[in-house]
Design an enzyme around this catalytic site. Structure first.
Site, PDB file in Angstrom:
ATOM      1  N   GLY A   2      -0.506   4.879  -1.354  1.00  0.00           N
ATOM      2  CA  GLY A   2      -1.688   5.531  -0.915  1.00  0.00           C
ATOM      3  C   GLY A   2      -1.338   6.656   0.120  1.00  0.00           C
ATOM      4  O   GLY A   2      -0.184   7.145   0.086  1.00  0.00           O
ATOM      5  N   VAL A  10      -6.703   9.646   9.682  1.00  0.00           N
ATOM      6  CA  VAL A  10      -5.528  10.077   8.850  1.00  0.00           C
ATOM      7  C   VAL A  10      -5.928  11.192   7.967  1.00  0.00           C
ATOM      8  O   VAL A  10      -6.895  11.069   7.224  1.00  0.00           O
ATOM      9  CB  VAL A  10      -4.527   9.098   8.393  1.00  0.00           C
ATOM     10  CG1 VAL A  10      -3.251   9.487   7.996  1.00  0.00           C
ATOM     11  CG2 VAL A  10      -4.563   7.816   9.474  1.00  0.00           C
ATOM     12  N   GLY A  26       0.709  -1.107   0.168  1.00  0.00           N
ATOM     13  CA  GLY A  26       0.106  -0.036  -0.074  1.00  0.00           C
ATOM     14  C   GLY A  26       0.749   1.307  -0.268  1.00  0.00           C
ATOM     15  O   GLY A  26       0.207   2.325   0.487  1.00  0.00           O
ATOM     16  N   PRO A  53      -3.654   3.494  14.181  1.00  0.00           N
ATOM     17  CA  PRO A  53      -3.854   5.328  13.869  1.00  0.00           C
ATOM     18  C   PRO A  53      -5.386   5.454  14.215  1.00  0.00           C
ATOM     19  O   PRO A  53      -6.148   4.936  13.872  1.00  0.00           O
ATOM     20  CB  PRO A  53      -3.450   5.382  12.548  1.00  0.00           C
ATOM     21  CG  PRO A  53      -3.020   3.798  11.829  1.00  0.00           C
ATOM     22  CD  PRO A  53      -3.429   2.921  12.802  1.00  0.00           C
ATOM     23  N   TYR A 102     -15.073  -3.885   7.876  1.00  0.00           N
ATOM     24  CA  TYR A 102     -13.451  -3.478   7.793  1.00  0.00           C
ATOM     25  C   TYR A 102     -13.094  -3.816   9.441  1.00  0.00           C
ATOM     26  O   TYR A 102     -12.023  -4.189   9.720  1.00  0.00           O
ATOM     27  CB  TYR A 102     -13.584  -1.855   7.671  1.00  0.00           C
ATOM     28  CG  TYR A 102     -12.453  -1.118   7.824  1.00  0.00           C
ATOM     29  CD1 TYR A 102     -11.654  -1.264   6.669  1.00  0.00           C
ATOM     30  CD2 TYR A 102     -12.287  -0.210   8.846  1.00  0.00           C
ATOM     31  CE1 TYR A 102     -10.109  -0.538   6.827  1.00  0.00           C
ATOM     32  CE2 TYR A 102     -11.096   0.217   9.079  1.00  0.00           C
ATOM     33  CZ  TYR A 102     -10.108   0.442   7.887  1.00  0.00           C
ATOM     34  OH  TYR A 102      -8.927   1.071   7.971  1.00  0.00           O
TER      35      TYR A 102
HETATM   36  P1  NAP Z   1      -5.224   4.404   0.468  1.00  0.00           P
HETATM   37  O1  NAP Z   1      -4.601   5.894   0.427  1.00  0.00           O
HETATM   38  O2  NAP Z   1      -6.575   4.181  -0.045  1.00  0.00           O
HETATM   39  O3  NAP Z   1      -4.246   3.509  -0.116  1.00  0.00           O
HETATM   40  C1  NAP Z   1      -4.338   2.197   0.013  1.00  0.00           C
HETATM   41  C2  NAP Z   1      -3.288   1.465  -0.493  1.00  0.00           C
HETATM   42  O4  NAP Z   1      -3.461   0.356  -0.594  1.00  0.00           O
HETATM   43  C3  NAP Z   1      -2.878   1.659  -1.929  1.00  0.00           C
HETATM   44  O5  NAP Z   1      -1.233   1.651  -2.079  1.00  0.00           O
HETATM   45  C4  NAP Z   1      -3.433   0.614  -2.976  1.00  0.00           C
HETATM   46  O6  NAP Z   1      -2.751   0.475  -4.054  1.00  0.00           O
HETATM   47  C5  NAP Z   1      -3.200  -0.514  -1.859  1.00  0.00           C
HETATM   48  N1  NAP Z   1      -4.158  -1.660  -2.089  1.00  0.00           N
HETATM   49  C6  NAP Z   1      -5.387  -1.634  -1.953  1.00  0.00           C
HETATM   50  N2  NAP Z   1      -6.160  -2.896  -2.450  1.00  0.00           N
HETATM   51  C7  NAP Z   1      -5.077  -3.526  -2.626  1.00  0.00           C
HETATM   52  C8  NAP Z   1      -4.750  -4.830  -3.193  1.00  0.00           C
HETATM   53  N3  NAP Z   1      -6.010  -5.607  -3.168  1.00  0.00           N
HETATM   54  N4  NAP Z   1      -3.451  -5.489  -3.194  1.00  0.00           N
HETATM   55  C9  NAP Z   1      -2.452  -4.676  -3.194  1.00  0.00           C
HETATM   56  N5  NAP Z   1      -2.358  -3.342  -2.541  1.00  0.00           N
HETATM   57  C10 NAP Z   1      -3.730  -3.016  -2.455  1.00  0.00           C
HETATM   58  O7  NAP Z   1      -5.206   4.228   1.913  1.00  0.00           O
HETATM   59  P2  NAP Z   1      -4.600   4.714   3.328  1.00  0.00           P
HETATM   60  O8  NAP Z   1      -5.391   5.745   3.914  1.00  0.00           O
HETATM   61  O9  NAP Z   1      -2.994   5.123   2.901  1.00  0.00           O
HETATM   62  O10 NAP Z   1      -4.434   3.687   4.261  1.00  0.00           O
HETATM   63  C11 NAP Z   1      -3.358   2.873   4.692  1.00  0.00           C
HETATM   64  C12 NAP Z   1      -3.497   2.237   5.840  1.00  0.00           C
HETATM   65  O11 NAP Z   1      -3.937   2.808   7.003  1.00  0.00           O
HETATM   66  C13 NAP Z   1      -4.679   1.095   5.701  1.00  0.00           C
HETATM   67  O12 NAP Z   1      -4.469  -0.139   6.216  1.00  0.00           O
HETATM   68  C14 NAP Z   1      -5.738   1.440   6.471  1.00  0.00           C
HETATM   69  O13 NAP Z   1      -6.732   0.679   7.092  1.00  0.00           O
HETATM   70  C15 NAP Z   1      -5.260   2.463   7.461  1.00  0.00           C
HETATM   71  N6  NAP Z   1      -5.710   3.324   8.255  1.00  0.00           N
HETATM   72  C16 NAP Z   1      -6.016   4.715   7.488  1.00  0.00           C
HETATM   73  C17 NAP Z   1      -6.875   5.418   7.988  1.00  0.00           C
HETATM   74  C18 NAP Z   1      -7.217   6.472   7.265  1.00  0.00           C
HETATM   75  O14 NAP Z   1      -8.051   7.666   7.925  1.00  0.00           O
HETATM   76  N7  NAP Z   1      -6.969   7.013   5.795  1.00  0.00           N
HETATM   77  C19 NAP Z   1      -7.217   5.570   9.596  1.00  0.00           C
HETATM   78  C20 NAP Z   1      -6.705   4.392  10.113  1.00  0.00           C
HETATM   79  C21 NAP Z   1      -5.923   3.236   9.683  1.00  0.00           C
HETATM   80  P3  NAP Z   1      -2.933   1.202  -5.339  1.00  0.00           P
HETATM   81  O15 NAP Z   1      -3.453   2.607  -4.951  1.00  0.00           O
HETATM   82  O16 NAP Z   1      -2.047   1.010  -6.213  1.00  0.00           O
HETATM   83  O17 NAP Z   1      -4.443   0.236  -5.908  1.00  0.00           O
END
Ligand code: NAP
Ligand code: GDP
Length: 333
Positions: free
Chosen positions: A13, A175, A10, A172, A145
């Site tokens: 992202g 974010v 990931g 976290p 989720y």
């Molecule tokens: P994001 O911006 O949506 O990025 C998700 C990433 O996961 C992207 O690099 C995507 O790749 C990759 N991904 C998705 N499905 C995939 C698959 N089937 N195989 C391989 N790669 C895959 O998410 P983020 O906000 O950075 O989240 C990162 C982590 O933080 C996650 O585990 C999330 O649960 C956690 N988190 C997020 C938040 C928040 O507020 N955003 C809060 C708490 C925890 P592509 O873009 O190349 O498809």
């Protein structure tokens, strides 16, 4: 040759890009900068769909990671989570199982997986702390989720008990930052509202905030969060998770978020609340006591408004390449 290969799943992202930013901009050899002998790989889903065990294995065989920061997940805001509970459960369960099992099979020395404060029970005494994950059911709005994510903690303990693996997790709070998903419907509140406010200003249309504006959240800037992951990779070796959050006293209401966005975007009209839209969980305050006791009280979080301004500036300057999803054509006035 690199002695440490860190694979960030990931890696393209919101959080992955922030880790890359910190690794590339902090002074080399410093606490959060790149260390000699390290190679960092930021993988996208185009390099392998981690829901598939064969593609996962290929990715690991290609890079031969010694360490994994596992961020890849199907991610979305409240409204997307409410619509696709099963998909969130299945995709994330498959991704997590493949990453942990492949890490074990290929001899990865350490894995940090990313959970979320959604994993905590809905009915529980506040503040949330690392001991309360499994004390009750998560909030119904994102139970798919949340269940998939909380099982990572179960798996980490089982991998340690059965095989002695050094697998752990980070939790976290909400974010935000550059490279977020700014889709109008499926994103989290800050990127979603930034985009809506940007369009309202550009097209002279109303700016509408979902829900009552009353729920409270703790927001962490992605570039601060990135430093915490780098710290955990290098300085923390225990299976128990660590909450990555600003202080408990730094909860912000959705109305305060909307006000800060209006200011950052320079929107001059009035805005309204669509109270037919769900509020989700009212609040989920988490303590960062464990984190600060380990990393040191002097760790500085970026003030919320400064981080929001930086994010808004990034979004406006990068609108053409940001993840903005489908944008409807504005109705003629
Ligand atoms: P994001 O911006 O949506 O990025 C998700 C990433 O996961 C992207 O690099 C995507 O790749 C990759 N991904 C998705 N499905 C995939 C698959 N089937 N195989 C391989 N790669 C895959 O998410 P983020 O906000 O950075 O989240 C990162 C982590 O933080 C996650 O585990 C999330 O649960 C956690 N988190 C997020 C938040 C928040 O507020 N955003 C809060 C708490 C925890 P592509 O873009 O190349 O498809
Ligand atoms: P979560 O509820 O903590 O999982 O995360 P979100 O970021 O999706 O939503 C936080 C809060 O923002 C909820 O109370 C929503 O009702 C509210 N909200 C207001 N407008 C929006 C919007 O445009 N998108 C999202 N996702 N949430 C919004």
């Amino acid at each position: 040759m690199a002695s440490t290969v860190i694979l960030v799943t990931g890696g393209t992202g919101l959080v992955g890009k922030a880790i890359q930013y910190v690794i590339e901009t902090e002074p080399e050899g410093s606490r959060f900068g790149k260390k000699p002998g390290e190679q960092w790989i930021f993988a996208s889903s185009s390099e392998g769909d981690l829901r598939d065990p064969v593609q996962t294995r290929k990715l690991f065989e290609k890079y031969k990671p010694t360490h994994v920061i596992h961020l890849a997940a199907l991610v979305g805001g409240l409204f997307k989570n409410m619509k696709y509970k099963l998909t969130f459960y299945r995709d994330n369960s498959l991704i997590n199982d493949n990453v942990l099992q492949t890490s074990y099979e290929t001899g990865v020395k350490k894995v940090i997986s990313c959970l979320s404060t959604c994993v905590f029970p809905d009915k529980v005494t506040y503040p949330l702390d690392e001991t309360k994950i499994h004390l009750g059911l998560p909030h119904d709005s994102n139970f798919g989720y949340a269940h998939a994510k909380r099982m990572v903690d179960v798996a980490n303990h089982a991998y340690k008990a059965q095989y002695g693996c050094n697998f752990t997790s980070a939790i976290p709070t909400n974010v935000f930052g550059p490279y977020d998903n700014f889709d109008l419907e499926d994103s989290h509140v800050i990127p979603g509202l930034l985009h809506k406010c940007y369009l309202a200003k550009k097209n002279g249309t109303p700016f509408v905030v979902g829900g009552t504006g009353k729920p409270l959240r703790q927001f962490i800037y992605s570039r601060d969060l990135a430093k915490l992951f780098i710290w955990q990779l290098r300085e923390y070796d225990d299976v128990e998770p660590v909450i990555f959050s600003v202080g408990e006293d730094e909860e912000v209401s959705i109305k305060q978020v909307a006000d800060a966005i209006v200011k950052a975007i320079g929107f001059e009209g009035q805005y309204s609340f669509d109270t037919t839209k769900a509020d989700g969980q009212f609040r989920k305050p988490a303590t960062n006591k464990k984190l600060l006791s380990l990393i040191g009280d002097d760790f500085k979080f970026t003030p919320f408004e400064q981080a929001l301004d930086e994010t808004a500036k990034w979004f406006v300057e990068n609108y053409d390449k940001a993840r903005i999803g489908k944008v409807p054509t504005p109705a003629k006035a």
